[in-house]
Design a protein around this motif. Structure first.
Motif, PDB file in Angstrom:
ATOM      1  N   TRP A 174      14.415  -8.965  -1.702  1.00  0.00           N
ATOM      2  CA  TRP A 174      14.117  -7.540  -1.513  1.00  0.00           C
ATOM      3  C   TRP A 174      12.812  -7.350  -0.747  1.00  0.00           C
ATOM      4  O   TRP A 174      12.727  -6.514   0.155  1.00  0.00           O
ATOM      5  CB  TRP A 174      14.030  -6.838  -2.875  1.00  0.00           C
ATOM      6  CG  TRP A 174      13.854  -5.345  -2.762  1.00  0.00           C
ATOM      7  CD1 TRP A 174      14.799  -4.414  -2.455  1.00  0.00           C
ATOM      8  CD2 TRP A 174      12.632  -4.617  -2.976  1.00  0.00           C
ATOM      9  NE1 TRP A 174      14.262  -3.146  -2.462  1.00  0.00           N
ATOM     10  CE2 TRP A 174      12.920  -3.244  -2.782  1.00  0.00           C
ATOM     11  CE3 TRP A 174      11.340  -4.985  -3.317  1.00  0.00           C
ATOM     12  CZ2 TRP A 174      11.955  -2.239  -2.915  1.00  0.00           C
ATOM     13  CZ3 TRP A 174      10.375  -3.985  -3.440  1.00  0.00           C
ATOM     14  CH2 TRP A 174      10.685  -2.632  -3.245  1.00  0.00           C
ATOM     15  N   ASP A 175      11.803  -8.140  -1.081  1.00  0.00           N
ATOM     16  CA  ASP A 175      10.511  -8.049  -0.388  1.00  0.00           C
ATOM     17  C   ASP A 175      10.663  -8.336   1.105  1.00  0.00           C
ATOM     18  O   ASP A 175      10.164  -7.578   1.951  1.00  0.00           O
ATOM     19  CB  ASP A 175       9.504  -9.043  -0.991  1.00  0.00           C
ATOM     20  CG  ASP A 175       8.931  -8.573  -2.325  1.00  0.00           C
ATOM     21  OD1 ASP A 175       9.104  -7.390  -2.663  1.00  0.00           O
ATOM     22  OD2 ASP A 175       8.319  -9.400  -3.026  1.00  0.00           O
ATOM     23  N   VAL A 176      11.343  -9.432   1.439  1.00  0.00           N
ATOM     24  CA  VAL A 176      11.498  -9.823   2.852  1.00  0.00           C
ATOM     25  C   VAL A 176      12.245  -8.744   3.632  1.00  0.00           C
ATOM     26  O   VAL A 176      11.842  -8.364   4.735  1.00  0.00           O
ATOM     27  CB  VAL A 176      12.225 -11.186   2.964  1.00  0.00           C
ATOM     28  CG1 VAL A 176      12.655 -11.452   4.399  1.00  0.00           C
ATOM     29  CG2 VAL A 176      11.315 -12.312   2.481  1.00  0.00           C
ATOM     30  N   TYR A 229       0.842  -1.206   0.000  1.00  0.00           N
ATOM     31  CA  TYR A 229       0.000   0.000   0.000  1.00  0.00           C
ATOM     32  C   TYR A 229       0.875   1.253   0.000  1.00  0.00           C
ATOM     33  O   TYR A 229       0.619   2.221  -0.713  1.00  0.00           O
ATOM     34  CB  TYR A 229      -0.924  -0.016   1.222  1.00  0.00           C
ATOM     35  CG  TYR A 229      -1.738   1.246   1.388  1.00  0.00           C
ATOM     36  CD1 TYR A 229      -2.899   1.441   0.639  1.00  0.00           C
ATOM     37  CD2 TYR A 229      -1.341   2.238   2.282  1.00  0.00           C
ATOM     38  CE1 TYR A 229      -3.641   2.603   0.779  1.00  0.00           C
ATOM     39  CE2 TYR A 229      -2.079   3.399   2.422  1.00  0.00           C
ATOM     40  CZ  TYR A 229      -3.225   3.589   1.669  1.00  0.00           C
ATOM     41  OH  TYR A 229      -3.946   4.726   1.801  1.00  0.00           O
ATOM     42  N   MET A 230       1.946   1.203   0.789  1.00  0.00           N
ATOM     43  CA  MET A 230       2.835   2.366   0.895  1.00  0.00           C
ATOM     44  C   MET A 230       3.735   2.507  -0.324  1.00  0.00           C
ATOM     45  O   MET A 230       4.098   3.613  -0.725  1.00  0.00           O
ATOM     46  CB  MET A 230       3.687   2.268   2.166  1.00  0.00           C
ATOM     47  CG  MET A 230       2.887   2.354   3.456  1.00  0.00           C
ATOM     48  SD  MET A 230       3.935   2.394   4.916  1.00  0.00           S
ATOM     49  CE  MET A 230       4.620   0.732   4.932  1.00  0.00           C
ATOM     50  N   PHE A 231       4.119   1.366  -0.917  1.00  0.00           N
ATOM     51  CA  PHE A 231       4.984   1.389  -2.102  1.00  0.00           C
ATOM     52  C   PHE A 231       4.671   0.158  -2.943  1.00  0.00           C
ATOM     53  O   PHE A 231       5.106  -0.952  -2.626  1.00  0.00           O
ATOM     54  CB  PHE A 231       6.455   1.404  -1.681  1.00  0.00           C
ATOM     55  CG  PHE A 231       7.392   1.685  -2.821  1.00  0.00           C
ATOM     56  CD1 PHE A 231       7.424   2.931  -3.423  1.00  0.00           C
ATOM     57  CD2 PHE A 231       8.230   0.694  -3.308  1.00  0.00           C
ATOM     58  CE1 PHE A 231       8.282   3.198  -4.481  1.00  0.00           C
ATOM     59  CE2 PHE A 231       9.091   0.949  -4.366  1.00  0.00           C
ATOM     60  CZ  PHE A 231       9.119   2.204  -4.948  1.00  0.00           C
ATOM     61  N   PRO A 232       3.897   0.314  -4.026  1.00  0.00           N
ATOM     62  CA  PRO A 232       3.352  -0.819  -4.789  1.00  0.00           C
ATOM     63  C   PRO A 232       4.365  -1.783  -5.413  1.00  0.00           C
ATOM     64  O   PRO A 232       3.973  -2.854  -5.869  1.00  0.00           O
ATOM     65  CB  PRO A 232       2.514  -0.132  -5.878  1.00  0.00           C
ATOM     66  CG  PRO A 232       2.136   1.178  -5.290  1.00  0.00           C
ATOM     67  CD  PRO A 232       3.317   1.594  -4.477  1.00  0.00           C
ATOM     68  N   LEU A 233       5.638  -1.425  -5.454  1.00  0.00           N
ATOM     69  CA  LEU A 233       6.609  -2.355  -6.027  1.00  0.00           C
ATOM     70  C   LEU A 233       6.843  -3.561  -5.112  1.00  0.00           C
ATOM     71  O   LEU A 233       7.301  -4.605  -5.562  1.00  0.00           O
ATOM     72  CB  LEU A 233       7.944  -1.634  -6.299  1.00  0.00           C
ATOM     73  CG  LEU A 233       8.422  -1.728  -7.763  1.00  0.00           C
ATOM     74  CD1 LEU A 233       7.385  -1.139  -8.700  1.00  0.00           C
ATOM     75  CD2 LEU A 233       9.752  -1.039  -7.942  1.00  0.00           C
ATOM     76  N   VAL A 234       6.534  -3.414  -3.823  1.00  0.00           N
ATOM     77  CA  VAL A 234       6.672  -4.544  -2.895  1.00  0.00           C
ATOM     78  C   VAL A 234       5.677  -5.633  -3.318  1.00  0.00           C
ATOM     79  O   VAL A 234       4.484  -5.379  -3.440  1.00  0.00           O
ATOM     80  CB  VAL A 234       6.396  -4.115  -1.428  1.00  0.00           C
ATOM     81  CG1 VAL A 234       6.443  -5.333  -0.501  1.00  0.00           C
ATOM     82  CG2 VAL A 234       7.396  -3.064  -0.969  1.00  0.00           C
TER      83      VAL A 234
END
Length: 443
Positions: free
Chosen positions: A208-210, A112-117
């Motif tokens: 990167w996600d984790v 929600y804060m940064f859609p690339l996640v």
């Protein structure tokens, strides 16, 4: 019959394949040895039909011969305190499902804060300025999907198709988190880059996600360089991303103090101070020499403590070294202490008598010594001390300045013997406890 026959062991290179063009990678010394390495059969036999684990039965095996790569991930979850050995299969399944749901919620908030996640992509250039305004860095715009991400600070409402553009972020916590995202990306592409596993973009984005979710989860620490080295094995060993996250989170419970920044100082400096104290006790001559040539702050050992020797050995050997350390340090109250750390009575678990049989050898030695140390030093400090002790003669005769110290220690890279280093650390720990106990005035 040859009674002197010794099992040479099976190599483990096939489990952590190195890219063929990377020819200067250290060779893995760790081999699977029958009767020494914790096998799948030995691991399964340590559980009762209900799922209770006799962890004391496997700690010695892990220390003597490591863990078979096929079960490494699930054994690590116990060694790091993700699960209580005194729990049943059913109880652990419930805990796992609850944690997976919690991770999904955390990740959705980050998306929600940064859609690339969670998009399968990641950034390597700053996405936000210190004042909260978005950057228009062309690298970021290129890395982002223009169809779903119009600017680096476009926010997509979860469950909605309509994007909501927020030109300037005002929340200081969100700003700080977003300031970390590109550094995480830069480190991700450099982490374990010699491995075939990280040739796949989806594995890089998973790492990167984790790390991005963890930086939001633990806002006090956020992200620090070196965390990607610690998290990478979790991504490889645990297929489910949520399981990898919580295993990494448990590891960070031990190490987060190293990454905490207070003013201009970094938390690992306290461990470097502990290292100085240990060397002063076990090898005063070496400590005096290092202090004389300007190395009394032991900053040359910074990297070893931050990433647990991962740069000093091959990838496979670093896993072997880590699991030996955790098996030696194992505290049967670990899970309970972690779970109760936020409760009203966290001291309850500390007051319970421990079964020494369920403790790791390092922890057992500390309990036996009766040393009144407020907070026991981690085995990693003694591992670095054992490396310095082994190089003591060379450091005393050849090191005329800090550059010489770094050069002598760099010779260790790729040549460190994990088993021998752990054995040396245990001996120094015993010597240190004995001397500290003798020096303490009797009450």
């Amino acid at each position: 019959m040859n009674l002197l026959w010794k099992d040479p062991g099976l190599p483990t290179d096939s489990f952590y394949q190195v890219r063929p063009e990377c020819t200067d990678v250290p060779k893995t010394k760790f081999k699977i040895k029958s009767g020494k390495t914790l096998s799948v059969r030995k691991w399964r036999s340590a559980f009762t039909p209900e799922g209770y684990l006799d962890i004391g039965q496997i700690l010695g095996r892990v220390y003597r011969g490591g863990i078979h790569p096929t079960i490494r991930g699930e054994v690590w979850e116990f060694l790091l305190g993700c699960f209580d050995p005194k729990s049943t299969y059913e109880e652990r399944n419930e805990i796992r499902l609850t944690r997976r749901e919690e991770y999904v919620r955390l990740k959705e908030l980050c998306t929600y804060m940064f859609p690339l996640v969670g998009s399968g992509k990641f950034v390597t250039a700053p996405v936000i300025k210190e004042d909260g305004s978005p950057t228009q860095d062309p690298i970021v715009l290129l890395e982002a999907n223009p169809e779903t991400l119009m600017t680096p600070t476009t926010q997509a409402t979860v469950g909605s198709d309509a994007p909501m553009t927020c030109p300037k972020e005002e929340d200081k916590k969100i700003i700080q988190w977003k300031l970390n995202l590109h550094q995480i990306g830069l480190d991700v592409v450099r982490t374990d880059r010699t491995l075939v596993f990280y040739e796949k973009p989806e594995n890089l984005s998973k790492l990167w996600d984790v790390l991005s979710v963890y930086a939001w989860f633990d806002k006090e620490v956020g992200y620090g360089q070196g965390m990607s080295d610690l998290c990478s094995p979790m991504i490889m060993l645990l297929e489910d991303e949520a399981d990898a996250f919580w295993c990494f989170e448990r590891l960070m419970r031990r190490l987060r103090g190293n990454f905490k920044c207070v003013g201009s100082s970094v938390g690992v400096e306290s461990q470097l101070c502990n290292l100085a104290n240990v060397i002063q006790v076990v090898d005063p001559k070496l400590h005096k020499h290092l202090d004389y040539i300007g190395g009394g702050d032991y900053l040359f050992a910074f990297r070893m403590l931050m990433v647990l020797f991962k740069r000093e050995v091959s990838f496979g050997d670093s896993l072997y070294l880590w699991e030996m350390m955790w098996a030696l340090e194992y505290d049967p109250d670990l899970y309970t202490l972690y779970e109760e750390s936020d409760s009203d009575k966290p001291e309850d678990a500390k007051g319970k008598p421990k079964s020494s049989r369920q403790c790791g050898k390092f922890e057992r030695e500390y309990l036996r010594s009766g040393a009144k140390v407020e907070e026991p030093l981690p085995i990693s400090v003694f591992l670095v001390a054992s490396v310095l002790k082994e190089k003591s003669a060379k450091l005393l005769t050849e090191a005329k300045g800090l550059d010489d110290v770094v050069k002598i220690l760099n010779d260790t890279s790729g040549n460190l013997d994990a088993r021998k280093s752990c054995s040396g650390a245990m001996k120094l720990h015993k010597k240190y406890l004995k001397k500290v106990k003798m020096e303490k005035p009797s009450s």
